[in-house]
Design a protein around this motif. Structure first.
Motif, PDB file in Angstrom:
ATOM      1  N   GLY A  41       0.757  -1.245   0.015  1.00  0.00           N
ATOM      2  CA  GLY A  41      -0.092  -0.119   0.042  1.00  0.00           C
ATOM      3  C   GLY A  41       0.844   1.257  -0.072  1.00  0.00           C
ATOM      4  N   ARG A  42       1.954   1.202  -0.606  1.00  0.00           N
ATOM      5  CA  ARG A  42       2.905   2.302  -0.541  1.00  0.00           C
ATOM      6  C   ARG A  42       2.669   3.128  -2.092  1.00  0.00           C
ATOM      7  N   TYR A  43       3.314   4.216  -2.203  1.00  0.00           N
ATOM      8  CA  TYR A  43       3.537   4.675  -3.600  1.00  0.00           C
ATOM      9  C   TYR A  43       4.661   5.241  -3.797  1.00  0.00           C
ATOM     10  N   ILE A  44       5.314   5.164  -4.895  1.00  0.00           N
ATOM     11  CA  ILE A  44       6.848   5.845  -5.163  1.00  0.00           C
ATOM     12  C   ILE A  44       6.587   6.615  -6.196  1.00  0.00           C
ATOM     13  N   VAL A  45       7.482   7.720  -6.252  1.00  0.00           N
ATOM     14  CA  VAL A  45       7.442   8.856  -7.243  1.00  0.00           C
ATOM     15  C   VAL A  45       9.100   9.173  -7.602  1.00  0.00           C
ATOM     16  N   VAL A  46       9.488   8.677  -8.874  1.00  0.00           N
ATOM     17  CA  VAL A  46      10.714   9.175  -9.274  1.00  0.00           C
ATOM     18  C   VAL A  46      10.585  10.138 -10.352  1.00  0.00           C
ATOM     19  N   VAL A  47      11.666  11.151 -10.209  1.00  0.00           N
ATOM     20  CA  VAL A  47      11.443  12.193 -11.177  1.00  0.00           C
ATOM     21  C   VAL A  47      12.916  12.698 -11.582  1.00  0.00           C
ATOM     22  N   THR A  48      13.203  13.178 -12.729  1.00  0.00           N
ATOM     23  CA  THR A  48      14.421  13.709 -13.336  1.00  0.00           C
ATOM     24  C   THR A  48      14.375  14.889 -13.825  1.00  0.00           C
ATOM     25  N   GLY A  49      15.810  15.458 -13.769  1.00  0.00           N
ATOM     26  CA  GLY A  49      15.663  16.861 -14.478  1.00  0.00           C
ATOM     27  C   GLY A  49      16.968  17.463 -13.673  1.00  0.00           C
ATOM     28  N   ASP A  50      17.196  18.920 -14.003  1.00  0.00           N
ATOM     29  CA  ASP A  50      18.442  19.504 -13.186  1.00  0.00           C
ATOM     30  C   ASP A  50      18.128  19.563 -11.863  1.00  0.00           C
ATOM     31  N   THR A  51      19.422  19.394 -11.287  1.00  0.00           N
ATOM     32  CA  THR A  51      19.751  18.956  -9.785  1.00  0.00           C
ATOM     33  C   THR A  51      18.638  19.916  -9.076  1.00  0.00           C
ATOM     34  N   GLY A  52      18.853  21.293  -9.343  1.00  0.00           N
ATOM     35  CA  GLY A  52      18.024  22.309  -8.187  1.00  0.00           C
ATOM     36  C   GLY A  52      16.761  22.033  -8.538  1.00  0.00           C
ATOM     37  N   ALA A  53      16.090  21.681  -9.809  1.00  0.00           N
ATOM     38  CA  ALA A  53      14.783  21.449  -9.699  1.00  0.00           C
ATOM     39  C   ALA A  53      14.319  20.205  -9.130  1.00  0.00           C
ATOM     40  N   VAL A  54      15.035  19.102  -9.411  1.00  0.00           N
ATOM     41  CA  VAL A  54      14.860  17.780  -8.682  1.00  0.00           C
ATOM     42  C   VAL A  54      14.883  17.956  -7.069  1.00  0.00           C
ATOM     43  N   GLN A  55      15.780  18.629  -6.651  1.00  0.00           N
ATOM     44  CA  GLN A  55      15.738  18.676  -5.305  1.00  0.00           C
ATOM     45  C   GLN A  55      14.385  19.477  -4.783  1.00  0.00           C
ATOM     46  N   SER A  56      14.136  20.630  -5.487  1.00  0.00           N
ATOM     47  CA  SER A  56      12.985  21.314  -5.071  1.00  0.00           C
ATOM     48  C   SER A  56      11.738  20.486  -5.144  1.00  0.00           C
ATOM     49  N   SER A  57      11.580  19.628  -6.173  1.00  0.00           N
ATOM     50  CA  SER A  57      10.622  18.861  -6.446  1.00  0.00           C
ATOM     51  C   SER A  57      10.366  17.656  -5.345  1.00  0.00           C
ATOM     52  N   VAL A  58      11.511  17.179  -4.902  1.00  0.00           N
ATOM     53  CA  VAL A  58      11.470  16.038  -3.899  1.00  0.00           C
ATOM     54  C   VAL A  58      11.134  16.692  -2.503  1.00  0.00           C
ATOM     55  N   GLN A  59      11.782  17.998  -2.367  1.00  0.00           N
ATOM     56  CA  GLN A  59      11.122  18.903  -1.183  1.00  0.00           C
ATOM     57  C   GLN A  59       9.677  18.803  -0.881  1.00  0.00           C
ATOM     58  N   VAL A  60       9.095  19.296  -1.917  1.00  0.00           N
ATOM     59  CA  VAL A  60       7.909  19.296  -2.131  1.00  0.00           C
ATOM     60  C   VAL A  60       6.836  17.992  -1.911  1.00  0.00           C
ATOM     61  N   GLY A  61       7.540  16.788  -2.649  1.00  0.00           N
ATOM     62  CA  GLY A  61       6.941  15.893  -2.370  1.00  0.00           C
ATOM     63  C   GLY A  61       6.928  15.443  -0.713  1.00  0.00           C
TER      64      GLY A  61
END
Length: 183
Positions: A41-61
């Motif tokens: 019952g888990r959910y996994i999200v993996v994203v790619t992009g520029d390092t800063g964008a990925v860090q921001s995205s993970v922080q929001v997640g």
């Protein structure tokens, strides 16, 4: 798509995971690699992009997920074997020694796989995440015995503060029957 930086958020809720995935994609200029439910019952999200964008995205997640976040990471320069192993598209190679690392979370297994691949002359065969594994994950790699030993050790240490490593093994000369089950 050439992946250089990837980020991941693993959550204990499918609904919150979908919400986090949506907000992660809206928060920064990233591309979605994977967003799916896993066991149990888990959910996994993996994203790619520029390092800063990925860090921001993970922080929001992580902010959206709050106490539902099981694990998360950003890898600024992911090894080229990680995504094919994750998506089941690794190329067929000669299987020499086998190395296996088993972790408690899917995210920590990706960290282990990346560290292992960067540490030695190994080929990642598969990263199996949580499906039918009660939330656990494992990575399987091959190469010469010395490289596999070094890579497994590096992968175990590469998990860092992520979910613990449950077990790991190096099989110096796997049987032909076992090799046949790998692909």
């Amino acid at each position: 798509m050439e992946l250089r930086t990837i980020g991941c958020v693993e959550l204990n809720s499918i609904a919150v995971g979908m919400h986090a995935a949506d907000e992660m994609l809206k928060a920064a200029s990233v591309e979605l690699v994977m967003a799916r439910p896993t066991c149990p019952g888990r959910y996994i999200v993996v994203v790619t992009g520029d390092t800063g964008a990925v860090q921001s995205s993970v922080q929001v997640g992580c902010e959206i997920g709050a106490d539902m976040v099981v694990d998360s990471f950003t890898i600024p320069s992911v090894h080229r074997d990680v995504i094919p192993a994750l998506s089941g598209t690794s190329s067929l190679v000669k299987v020499n020694a086998l190395g296996v690392i088993e972790t408690c979370t899917a995210a920590s297994c990706i960290l282990a796989a990346d560290a292992a691949a960067k540490a030695g002359q190994v080929h990642l065969i598969e990263i199996r995440m949580a499906s039918g594994l009660a939330g656990k994950a494992f990575v399987v790699m091959t190469g010469d015995v010395g490289s596999v030993k070094a890579s497994v050790d590096a992968g175990v240490h590469g998990v860092g503060d992520g979910g613990p490593v449950l077990s790991h093994v190096v099989i110096p000369s796997p049987s032909e029957a076992l090799k046949a089950q790998l692909f």
